[in-house]
Design a protein around this motif. Structure first.
Motif, PDB file in Angstrom:
ATOM      1  N   PHE A  16      14.648 -29.069 -33.462  1.00 21.64           N
ATOM      2  CA  PHE A  16      14.219 -27.806 -33.942  1.00 21.64           C
ATOM      3  C   PHE A  16      16.177 -27.598 -34.949  1.00 21.64           C
ATOM      4  N   GLU A  17      15.813 -26.653 -35.907  1.00 23.82           N
ATOM      5  CA  GLU A  17      16.793 -25.783 -36.796  1.00 23.82           C
ATOM      6  C   GLU A  17      17.973 -25.968 -36.180  1.00 23.82           C
ATOM      7  N   HIS A  18      18.372 -25.847 -34.778  1.00 19.27           N
ATOM      8  CA  HIS A  18      19.618 -25.982 -34.542  1.00 19.27           C
ATOM      9  C   HIS A  18      19.883 -26.649 -32.845  1.00 19.27           C
ATOM     10  N   PRO A  19      21.407 -27.177 -32.605  1.00 23.03           N
ATOM     11  CA  PRO A  19      21.260 -27.942 -30.722  1.00 23.03           C
ATOM     12  C   PRO A  19      20.585 -27.150 -30.080  1.00 23.03           C
TER      13      PRO A  19
END
Lengths: 157, 554
Positions: free
Chosen positions: B333-336
């Motif tokens: 995914f894009e963010h942690p």
């Protein structure tokens, strides 16, 4: 060799994590059976260096680019494999060193490798032994569990 | 931390000898000693406690600190009985006091009503021994509740529309949601499915002198250093010890159960820590050694009366092995997500618990969960997408980006009971004590593979709906490595088609009982420990009743 497997860039690599020292200890403890693999492998590495780059006297004297070419010639397996339940079964020299380097880089720093938590800094794993939510970007604004809107109508199928 | 225990002599005829201290053995020890009986538990592994547990991946995963060791106890594998088995590591189980419950993930789903009567509902399946259980869900419900309250399960009652009836809510709220759980929940709801907080045998709040989970992130395969994971070790064995009637004897490797001339079990023969042979006498024996070692012990105990293995007049000891089918998809995914923090699973759904075979073209059903159960080294070795360089800058870059941004969707499902799938004694291979090694024979029923791949397609759809930037699937494959060890001494009414009756008593030997994963008739949908523990609570009640009316000594 470990420094080419996990190179140093703006963040630490295997060198800063002390991988070589970890492997030295490993070969007298949990990986003592791999001693022969190293004994056979290191002369082969030198031989390959001389064969591919005549005049270069040792692997460590080769340029990083040359070192990568040498290592590629040892790495027959290509790509990442299917997940294994446990890191075991490394066989070839290159695979053994690769596995040991990864362990040395990413093991819990309290276990004697991963000096100063260098590897965990790279992957973004905080070093604490306990954590509190929110853990990440997607649970931080979570409003609490809500049932699916249609669930009262749902019956077993 | 450890209470004083009685020290029985091997010549003392104790009331019960229990072989194995895991999910079932721990609970039987707790219940039988609480009910006033004198109990000896023989555990082949060491007695470790929270201070012995560690996050050291080498000690735990490479050196098998908590698990069966392939050098001491080698195993062999083959797909079919026609092949000669080759030595290879075929299974893993917890080999210490507390057994596999010490190192498990702690997913604690109840079986549903259908699991016990599915054969009647869907009919016979060719090439399998698919059968109904001799008990139904309602028989087990009070004991599921006991597991939740006495062993410690976190969850939210009524959260899943597919849940079976229950007599009490969970004793504790669910564990906190993880980012993987939020992504899973939102996407599943978008697709019309019904995600809910995963029931987990991990404390969400302090209870019974144990700490709540501190979210350290080393759960699967590791022992809990704060006692929050509800293992038999912390939740059952310690209660048994406090009765003053139960002795836990570690490093005791049982290899034979002996009978007297009347055909009654008199106790067990074992190797102690120094490999001296000892004989513990007992009025009755309960074997809870797991779905591999329980049948092996019966086969090792063959005698004149039972030349094919103790309590094996049916010939079914070791057969109908089920491992649960499984498949997995992963997304980045894009963010942690930072999903390395915390326990493994926070959200699941059961919309596919009962698939319609006419619609999908195969038998089966299962559940999906959102998880992250990788350790850092394990992730680098097997958690990166296909095509990632295995070393060098590209490897490091991917590792650096993905570790905090990856989640897994695990698909858990049914396994059909196939008679040739089994544990048996290898004719050549021996363990470090000179005993015949375990040989596993296993080839998944084709429907099990189809189910895994069908669920994996749903997992893939879910990752799309969740907005994964990258996703990949690890398809269901024929299994060669066993974790769930189920069905190998199945329960049933007919002594010709089962090994134990509904009281867990062997059909052949009146004072010999078996209770663990081997008792299961069907596989459930992938999380068997909750049911093994409920069976153990129920077996303890049944065995107590038999003992009190003198039915074990007749």
């Amino acid at each position: 060799m470990t420094a080419r497997i996990i190179p140093t860039d703006d963040l630490p690599g295997a060198r800063e994590a002390g991988a070589v020292y970890f492997i030295d200890r490993a070969l007298t403890t949990f990986a003592s059976e791999d001693q022969q693999t190293y004994r056979n492998g290191l002369p082969a590495l030198l031989g390959k260096t001389e064969e591919m780059f005549p005049g270069v006297r040792s692997f460590s004297a080769a340029t990083p680019d040359q070192q990568d070419q040498i290592l590629h010639s040892f790495d027959e397996s290509g790509q990442t494999g299917r997940r294994a339940f446990r890191p075991r079964g490394a066989q070839t020299f290159f695979e053994t060193v690769r596995t040991h380097t990864i362990i040395a880089f990413l093991i819990d720093p309290d276990s004697g490798g991963n000096r100063d938590g260098a590897g965990w800094k790279v992957i973004g794993r905080e070093r604490a032994h306990s954590f509190q939510p929110p853990f990440g970007a997607y649970d931080k604004d979570y409003p609490g569990w809500q049932p699916a809107p249609d669930r009262t109508e749902k019956t077993k199928t | 931390m450890r209470p004083e225990q009685p020290k029985y002599k091997t010549s003392d005829e104790v009331d019960f000898l229990i072989v194995g201290s895991g999910a079932a053995g721990g609970i039987l020890a707790k219940e039988l000693s609480t009910n006033g009986f004198r109990v000896v538990v023989l555990e082949q592994g060491p007695y470790l406690t929270e201070t012995d547990f560690t996050h050291d991946e080498v000690k735990v995963l490479t050196e098998d600190l908590l698990t069966n060791h392939p050098k001491l106890q080698p195993t062999s594998f083959r797909k079919t009985p026609e092949e000669k088995a080759v030595p290879q590591r075929a299974l893993v189980y917890g080999r210490l006091v507390g057994g596999t419950s010490v190192h498990f993930t702690a997913n604690f789903w109840r079986f549903h009503e259908i699991d016990f009567v599915e054969r009647s509902k869907v009919g016979a399946i060719a090439g399998t021994g698919f059968s109904d259980w001799p008990i139904i869900y309602a028989d087990l419900e009070p004991y599921y509740t006991k597991v939740e309250w006495e062993i410690g399960v976190s969850g939210l009652a009524g959260a899943s529309p597919f849940d079976p009836p229950r007599s009490k809510p969970y004793p504790m709220p669910p564990l906190p949601v993880k980012s993987s759980g939020v992504l899973f929940e939102r996407a599943a709801q978008k697709l019309g499915w019904h995600p809910f907080p995963a029931p987990m045998a991990i404390l969400s709040e302090p209870r019974a002198g144990r700490s709540a989970c501190v979210n350290c992130g080393f759960c699967l395969a590791f022992g809990c250093e704060v006692g929050a994971k509800s293992s038999s070790l912390v939740a059952a064995i310690r209660v048994a010890e406090r009765t003053g009637r139960c002795e836990i004897r570690p490093n005791s490797y049982v290899h034979r159960i002996e009978l007297d001339t009347a055909g009654r079990a008199t106790g067990a023969v074992y190797f102690d820590a120094e490999r001296n042979v000892q004989r513990q006498k007992a009025k009755a024996v309960v074997v809870c050694a797991n779905g591999a070692e329980t049948p092996r012990l019966l086969l090792l105990s063959a005698n004149r009366q039972f030349p094919n293995g103790l309590a094996n007049s049916s010939g079914l000891v070791g057969k109908y092995l089920m491992l649960n089918s499984g498949a997995m998809s992963m997304g980045v995914f894009e963010h942690p997500l930072n999903d390395y923090k915390g326990f493994a699973v926070s959200r699941i759904f059961h919309d596919f618990y009962e698939l319609d075979a006419h619609q999908v073209g195969f038998y089966g059903g299962g559940g999906l969960d959102a998880r992250f159960d990788f350790t850092p080294v394990g992730f680098a070795m097997g958690g990166l997408p296909p095509g990632t360089p295995r070393w060098g800058q590209g490897f490091k870059d991917t590792l650096r980006h993905n570790f905090t941004r990856t989640m897994e969707i695990f698909c858990h499902g049914t396994s059909l009971p196939v008679e040739t799938n089994s544990f048996s004694l290898d004719p050549d291979l021996k363990d470090a004590w000179g005993l015949p090694a375990l040989r596993m024979t296993y080839k998944d029923h084709p429907d099990d593979i189809k189910l895994g791949n069908w669920m994996n397609l749903r997992a893939s759809e879910l990752l799309d709906a969740a907005g994964a930037q990258k996703k990949w699937s690890l398809p269901a494959q024929e299994q060669q490595f066993a974790v769930h060890l189920l069905g190998t001494c199945r329960m049933g009414q007919d002594p010709k088609t089962s090994v134990i009756n509904a009281d867990h008593r062997t059909h052949d030997v009146k004072n010999l009982f078996l209770c663990d994963g081997s008792s299961l008739v069907t596989s459930g949908r992938g999380q068997p420990t909750m049911t093994i523990e409920a069976l153990a609570f129920r077996a303890a009640d049944r065995i107590t009743a038999l003992a009190k009316r003198g039915d074990l000594s007749a």
